[in-house]
Design a protein around this motif. Structure first.
Motif, PDB file in Angstrom:
ATOM      1  N   LEU A   4       0.836  -1.208   0.000  1.00  0.00           N
ATOM      2  CA  LEU A   4       0.000   0.000   0.000  1.00  0.00           C
ATOM      3  C   LEU A   4       0.869   1.256   0.000  1.00  0.00           C
ATOM      4  CD1 LEU A   4      -2.566  -1.171   2.716  1.00  0.00           C
ATOM      5  CD2 LEU A   4      -2.871  -1.204   0.223  1.00  0.00           C
ATOM      6  N   GLU A   5       1.951   1.217  -0.771  1.00  0.00           N
ATOM      7  CA  GLU A   5       2.910   2.312  -0.767  1.00  0.00           C
ATOM      8  C   GLU A   5       2.274   3.658  -1.129  1.00  0.00           C
ATOM      9  OE1 GLU A   5       5.181  -1.401  -0.951  1.00  0.00           O
ATOM     10  OE2 GLU A   5       3.495  -0.665  -2.140  1.00  0.00           O
ATOM     11  N   ARG A   6       1.504   3.681  -2.192  1.00  0.00           N
ATOM     12  CA  ARG A   6       0.909   4.944  -2.629  1.00  0.00           C
ATOM     13  C   ARG A   6       0.020   5.532  -1.528  1.00  0.00           C
ATOM     14  NH1 ARG A   6       2.333   7.509  -6.624  1.00  0.00           N
ATOM     15  NH2 ARG A   6       2.676   5.687  -7.910  1.00  0.00           N
ATOM     16  N   GLU A   7      -0.720   4.680  -0.851  1.00  0.00           N
ATOM     17  CA  GLU A   7      -1.605   5.136   0.218  1.00  0.00           C
ATOM     18  C   GLU A   7      -0.819   5.615   1.440  1.00  0.00           C
ATOM     19  OE1 GLU A   7      -1.897   2.326  -1.478  1.00  0.00           O
ATOM     20  OE2 GLU A   7      -3.910   2.263  -2.318  1.00  0.00           O
ATOM     21  N   PRO A  10       0.824  10.016   1.931  1.00  0.00           N
ATOM     22  CA  PRO A  10       0.280  11.164   2.662  1.00  0.00           C
ATOM     23  C   PRO A  10       0.426  11.040   4.182  1.00  0.00           C
ATOM     24  CG  PRO A  10      -1.429  10.147   1.269  1.00  0.00           C
ATOM     25  CD  PRO A  10      -0.171   9.362   1.090  1.00  0.00           C
ATOM     26  N   TYR A  11       0.417   9.829   4.687  1.00  0.00           N
ATOM     27  CA  TYR A  11       0.593   9.623   6.129  1.00  0.00           C
ATOM     28  C   TYR A  11       2.024   9.955   6.549  1.00  0.00           C
ATOM     29  CZ  TYR A  11      -3.988   7.465   6.090  1.00  0.00           C
ATOM     30  OH  TYR A  11      -5.336   7.237   5.940  1.00  0.00           O
ATOM     31  N   TYR A  12       2.996   9.515   5.761  1.00  0.00           N
ATOM     32  CA  TYR A  12       4.387   9.872   6.039  1.00  0.00           C
ATOM     33  C   TYR A  12       4.563  11.387   5.977  1.00  0.00           C
ATOM     34  CZ  TYR A  12       6.256   5.083   5.671  1.00  0.00           C
ATOM     35  OH  TYR A  12       6.558   3.760   5.880  1.00  0.00           O
ATOM     36  N   GLU A  13       4.049  11.990   4.902  1.00  0.00           N
ATOM     37  CA  GLU A  13       4.209  13.435   4.732  1.00  0.00           C
ATOM     38  C   GLU A  13       3.578  14.200   5.888  1.00  0.00           C
ATOM     39  OE1 GLU A  13       4.444  13.663  -0.135  1.00  0.00           O
ATOM     40  OE2 GLU A  13       2.487  13.836   0.827  1.00  0.00           O
ATOM     41  N   LEU A  18       4.392  17.057  11.863  1.00  0.00           N
ATOM     42  CA  LEU A  18       4.061  17.040  13.288  1.00  0.00           C
ATOM     43  C   LEU A  18       5.345  16.961  14.108  1.00  0.00           C
ATOM     44  CD1 LEU A  18       1.190  14.412  13.054  1.00  0.00           C
ATOM     45  CD2 LEU A  18       0.966  16.905  13.067  1.00  0.00           C
ATOM     46  N   GLY A  19       5.222  17.141  15.382  1.00  0.00           N
ATOM     47  CA  GLY A  19       6.381  17.030  16.260  1.00  0.00           C
ATOM     48  C   GLY A  19       6.649  15.584  16.632  1.00  0.00           C
ATOM     49  N   SER A  21       9.184  12.350  17.778  1.00  0.00           N
ATOM     50  CA  SER A  21      10.432  12.061  18.485  1.00  0.00           C
ATOM     51  C   SER A  21      11.498  11.778  17.432  1.00  0.00           C
ATOM     52  CB  SER A  21      10.260  10.850  19.401  1.00  0.00           C
ATOM     53  OG  SER A  21      10.136   9.659  18.622  1.00  0.00           O
ATOM     54  N   THR A  22      12.749  11.826  17.845  1.00  0.00           N
ATOM     55  CA  THR A  22      13.843  11.552  16.909  1.00  0.00           C
ATOM     56  C   THR A  22      13.680  10.186  16.264  1.00  0.00           C
ATOM     57  OG1 THR A  22      15.361  12.971  18.121  1.00  0.00           O
ATOM     58  CG2 THR A  22      16.349  11.300  16.695  1.00  0.00           C
ATOM     59  N   GLU A  23      13.405   9.181  17.069  1.00  0.00           N
ATOM     60  CA  GLU A  23      13.253   7.819  16.542  1.00  0.00           C
ATOM     61  C   GLU A  23      12.115   7.743  15.522  1.00  0.00           C
ATOM     62  OE1 GLU A  23      12.309   3.293  18.127  1.00  0.00           O
ATOM     63  OE2 GLU A  23      12.918   4.822  19.568  1.00  0.00           O
ATOM     64  N   GLN A  24      10.997   8.375  15.826  1.00  0.00           N
ATOM     65  CA  GLN A  24       9.858   8.364  14.907  1.00  0.00           C
ATOM     66  C   GLN A  24      10.171   9.144  13.629  1.00  0.00           C
ATOM     67  OE1 GLN A  24       7.027  10.033  17.679  1.00  0.00           O
ATOM     68  NE2 GLN A  24       6.004   8.052  17.955  1.00  0.00           N
ATOM     69  N   ARG A  25      10.873  10.275  13.766  1.00  0.00           N
ATOM     70  CA  ARG A  25      11.225  11.077  12.588  1.00  0.00           C
ATOM     71  C   ARG A  25      12.181  10.304  11.681  1.00  0.00           C
ATOM     72  NH1 ARG A  25      10.605  15.799  10.297  1.00  0.00           N
ATOM     73  NH2 ARG A  25      12.336  16.773   9.186  1.00  0.00           N
ATOM     74  N   VAL A  26      13.155   9.646  12.278  1.00  0.00           N
ATOM     75  CA  VAL A  26      14.085   8.823  11.491  1.00  0.00           C
ATOM     76  C   VAL A  26      13.306   7.767  10.710  1.00  0.00           C
ATOM     77  CG1 VAL A  26      15.893   7.054  11.695  1.00  0.00           C
ATOM     78  CG2 VAL A  26      16.141   9.240  12.891  1.00  0.00           C
ATOM     79  N   GLY A  27      12.388   7.088  11.376  1.00  0.00           N
ATOM     80  CA  GLY A  27      11.587   6.061  10.714  1.00  0.00           C
ATOM     81  C   GLY A  27      10.706   6.625   9.613  1.00  0.00           C
ATOM     82  N   ALA A  28      10.120   7.798   9.861  1.00  0.00           N
ATOM     83  CA  ALA A  28       9.248   8.410   8.852  1.00  0.00           C
ATOM     84  C   ALA A  28      10.045   8.870   7.638  1.00  0.00           C
ATOM     85  CB  ALA A  28       8.477   9.577   9.464  1.00  0.00           C
ATOM     86  N   LEU A  29      11.219   9.456   7.856  1.00  0.00           N
ATOM     87  CA  LEU A  29      12.051   9.884   6.727  1.00  0.00           C
ATOM     88  C   LEU A  29      12.505   8.689   5.901  1.00  0.00           C
ATOM     89  CD1 LEU A  29      14.201  12.631   8.484  1.00  0.00           C
ATOM     90  CD2 LEU A  29      12.599  13.008   6.592  1.00  0.00           C
ATOM     91  N   LEU A  30      12.934   7.637   6.581  1.00  0.00           N
ATOM     92  CA  LEU A  30      13.361   6.440   5.854  1.00  0.00           C
ATOM     93  C   LEU A  30      12.186   5.810   5.121  1.00  0.00           C
ATOM     94  CD1 LEU A  30      15.785   4.646   5.212  1.00  0.00           C
ATOM     95  CD2 LEU A  30      15.079   3.208   7.107  1.00  0.00           C
ATOM     96  N   GLY A  31      11.051   5.719   5.798  1.00  0.00           N
ATOM     97  CA  GLY A  31       9.865   5.139   5.177  1.00  0.00           C
ATOM     98  C   GLY A  31       9.418   5.907   3.949  1.00  0.00           C
ATOM     99  N   LEU A  32       9.394   7.240   4.058  1.00  0.00           N
ATOM    100  CA  LEU A  32       8.958   8.054   2.914  1.00  0.00           C
ATOM    101  C   LEU A  32       9.963   7.981   1.780  1.00  0.00           C
ATOM    102  CD1 LEU A  32       6.928   9.990   1.655  1.00  0.00           C
ATOM    103  CD2 LEU A  32       8.101  11.871   2.837  1.00  0.00           C
TER     104      LEU A  32
END
Length: 115
Positions: A4-7, A10-13, A18-19, A21-32
Motif C-alpha cells: 500500500l505504498e501509494r496510500e 500522505p501519512y508519512y508526509e 508534526l512534532g 520524536s527523533t526515533e519516529q522522525r528517522v523512521g518516517a524519513l526512511l519510510g517516505l
C-alpha cells in the motif's frame, strides 16, 4: 510492506509536519524516502534521503537507501562509492577491516585507471 505504498505517502508526509520524536522522525524519513523509490519517484526519494542524511549524519541506514535510489537514477558510480565507503566504515569483518583504508580510498575512484 503491505503493498500500500501509494496510500502510505500522505501519512508519512503528514507525520513529518508534526512534532515527532527523533526515533519516529528517522523512521518516517526512511519510510517516505524508500516508499518514493518503490513508486519510481526517484527525485523525491533522493531529496528526502539527502535531507535525512543532513539531519542525521550518524544514521548509516540513510546512505544505503540513497545508494539504491542513485542506482535507480543511473548514478551507479556514486551509489557504489557510497556503499563501499559505508562498508569500510562499519564492517566488523576482519578481512574488510584490514583493507578499509584502500576500500575508502578507491570508493570515489572506481573509473580511474593508473598507468
Amino acid at each position: 510492506m503491505l503493498g500500500l505504498e501509494r496510500e502510505a505517502v500522505p501519512y508519512y508526509e503528514k507525520s513529518l509536519t508534526l512534532g515527532l520524536s527523533t526515533e519516529q522522525r528517522v523512521g518516517a524519513l526512511l519510510g517516505l524516502g524508500s516508499t518514493y523509490r518503490t513508486l519510481g519517484e526517484y527525485e523525491n526519494s533522493k531529496a528526502i534521503l539527502e535531507q535525512a542524511i543532513q539531519e542525521y549524519p550518524e544514521n548509516k541506514e540513510f546512505p544505503v537507501f540513497l545508494a539504491m535510489t542513485l542506482h535507480n537514477l543511473g548514478d551507479h558510480s556514486l551509489a557504489m562509492g557510497m556503499l563501499l565507503k559505508l562498508l569500510a566504515e562499519t564492517s566488523a569483518d576482519e578481512g574488510i577491516r584490514s583493507y578499509s583504508k584502500a576500500i575508502s580510498y578507491y570508493s570515489d575512484k572506481l573509473g580511474q585507471v593508473w598507468d
